[in-house]
Design an enzyme around this catalytic site. Sequence first.
Site, PDB file in Angstrom:
ATOM      1  N   ARG A  33       0.849  -1.209   0.000  1.00  0.00           N
ATOM      2  CA  ARG A  33       0.000   0.000   0.000  1.00  0.00           C
ATOM      3  C   ARG A  33       0.885   1.261   0.000  1.00  0.00           C
ATOM      4  NH1 ARG A  33      -2.788  -3.839  -0.950  1.00  0.00           N
ATOM      5  NH2 ARG A  33      -4.223  -4.844   0.502  1.00  0.00           N
ATOM      6  N   GLU A 178     -13.465 -15.420   9.332  1.00  0.00           N
ATOM      7  CA  GLU A 178     -13.378 -14.881   7.968  1.00  0.00           C
ATOM      8  C   GLU A 178     -12.966 -15.951   6.955  1.00  0.00           C
ATOM      9  OE1 GLU A 178     -10.574 -11.659   7.336  1.00  0.00           O
ATOM     10  OE2 GLU A 178     -11.273 -11.335   5.299  1.00  0.00           O
ATOM     11  N   LYS A 220     -17.261 -12.847   8.822  1.00  0.00           N
ATOM     12  CA  LYS A 220     -16.747 -11.872   7.846  1.00  0.00           C
ATOM     13  C   LYS A 220     -16.613 -12.574   6.499  1.00  0.00           C
ATOM     14  CE  LYS A 220     -12.908  -8.692   6.961  1.00  0.00           C
ATOM     15  NZ  LYS A 220     -12.069  -7.663   7.572  1.00  0.00           N
ATOM     16  N   SER A 262     -13.997  -6.219   1.781  1.00  0.00           N
ATOM     17  CA  SER A 262     -14.224  -5.562   0.478  1.00  0.00           C
ATOM     18  C   SER A 262     -13.525  -6.312  -0.647  1.00  0.00           C
ATOM     19  CB  SER A 262     -13.822  -4.087   0.509  1.00  0.00           C
ATOM     20  OG  SER A 262     -12.456  -3.895   0.804  1.00  0.00           O
ATOM     21  N   GLY A 263     -12.441  -7.005  -0.352  1.00  0.00           N
ATOM     22  CA  GLY A 263     -11.894  -7.996  -1.284  1.00  0.00           C
ATOM     23  C   GLY A 263     -11.364  -7.534  -2.627  1.00  0.00           C
ATOM     24  N   GLY A 264     -11.209  -6.212  -2.796  1.00  0.00           N
ATOM     25  CA  GLY A 264     -10.726  -5.731  -4.088  1.00  0.00           C
ATOM     26  C   GLY A 264     -11.821  -5.073  -4.931  1.00  0.00           C
ATOM     27  N   SER A 290     -16.526  -4.523   7.225  1.00  0.00           N
ATOM     28  CA  SER A 290     -15.248  -4.661   7.927  1.00  0.00           C
ATOM     29  C   SER A 290     -14.196  -4.497   6.829  1.00  0.00           C
ATOM     30  CB  SER A 290     -15.140  -6.023   8.605  1.00  0.00           C
ATOM     31  OG  SER A 290     -13.845  -6.183   9.159  1.00  0.00           O
ATOM     32  N   ARG A 293      -9.259  -2.188   2.301  1.00  0.00           N
ATOM     33  CA  ARG A 293      -8.985  -1.320   1.152  1.00  0.00           C
ATOM     34  C   ARG A 293     -10.093  -0.309   0.875  1.00  0.00           C
ATOM     35  NH1 ARG A 293      -7.427  -6.410  -2.429  1.00  0.00           N
ATOM     36  NH2 ARG A 293      -8.525  -7.365  -0.687  1.00  0.00           N
TER      37      ARG A 293
HETATM   38  P1  13P Z   1     -10.293  -5.845   2.381  1.00  0.00           P
HETATM   39  O1  13P Z   1     -11.560  -5.095   2.740  1.00  0.00           O
HETATM   40  O2  13P Z   1      -9.240  -4.982   1.775  1.00  0.00           O
HETATM   41  O3  13P Z   1     -10.587  -7.103   1.619  1.00  0.00           O
HETATM   42  O4  13P Z   1      -9.647  -6.300   3.753  1.00  0.00           O
HETATM   43  C1  13P Z   1     -10.456  -6.811   4.734  1.00  0.00           C
HETATM   44  C2  13P Z   1      -9.711  -7.795   5.516  1.00  0.00           C
HETATM   45  O5  13P Z   1      -9.587  -7.675   6.711  1.00  0.00           O
HETATM   46  C3  13P Z   1      -9.150  -8.943   4.811  1.00  0.00           C
HETATM   47  O6  13P Z   1      -8.726  -9.882   5.733  1.00  0.00           O
END
Ligand code: 13P
Length: 341
Positions: A33, A178, A220, A262-264, A290, A293
């Site tokens: 990042r 998660e 999550k 959010s996963g990208g 949660s 990015r």
């Molecule tokens: P992102 O929202 O960037 O996917 O990250 C969330 C997260 O905690 C991934 O483990």
Amino acid sequence: MNLDALHAIAVKMVAPGKGILAADESSGTIKKRFDAIKVENTEENRRDYREMLFRTTKAMQEHISGVILFDETIRQKAKDGTTLVSLIEAAGSIPGIKVDAGAKPLPFSPGETITEGLDGLRERFQDYYKLGARFAKWRAVIDIADGIPTYNCISANAQALARYAALAQENGIVPIVEPEVLMDGDHDIQRCEDVTSWVLSEVFEALFVADVALEGIILKPNMIVPGKKCAAQNSVADVAERTVKVLKRHVPSAVPGIAFLSGGQSDEDATAHLSAMNAIGGLPWGLTFSYGRALQAAPQKAWAGKAENVAAGQAAFAHRALMNSLAALGKWSKAEEQKAA
Ligand code: 13P
């Protein structure tokens, strides 16, 4: 185990209009990042960056129920000597901790990973509790490609998640469970739906076997989206309806809350999808964000490592926090996005 106390924390994590800031990037991930904004990855810069976020007081108080920290951050002090944990607590937000040691190659399963970090975890939880953590995160990673995921990968990861979750609860810490199905491939939305359904069903089976109390966890998950490289991209309404359908099928209503990764996804997609799901209404669990990015890309860009940009970085963070807070209430719109920008 005091289940009432765990449940109260979990409920607070998904309070209406609030969600979680995932600021738990490992030193390797934060380097990626920082590289993008040409900031050197030093301990001081990591501290300054995160201090900037946690001192965005109004947004933290109004929209951020909890913050997931990395091991370094939970022990770190702000420039004036205050611990970063106290900054979070002073805003009425709950400190949390990422406890997994990352996804490592799964033997004899090319392209698949198993998340490590169970050894010594009981003692680490005891230490993190003393440092102020009241919830934790463990991320399992499931990739989609030709021939994967395999049952071997899904069941190994589900078992690890369940043992982690049980250890967390044993030590008074709410586990964020998660299981992330990645959106990196070219698969379509149906394949994401099928794989996510399978994964969630194995995860809840493993949680049951491990005696994890569902009233004291937060799930999550990923949303049901097509792979980034899939030619057919679906509408916001389609993503929202499919995601809610899958969650209703696989997540017991005893679970207090679901907080998406959010996963990208783009910042705006992540917000629009969450809002559309909450607008459907009648859901048995709290449904919020949660995000890593999708909450931090904008402030990172605005800050760019310069002290004179702290106010701009905080404004960008406050804006995304507000937009996602509206989404957690099902009240976000493009007009809100433009009005507040
Ligand atoms: P992102 O929202 O960037 O996917 O990250 C969330 C997260 O905690 C991934 O483990």
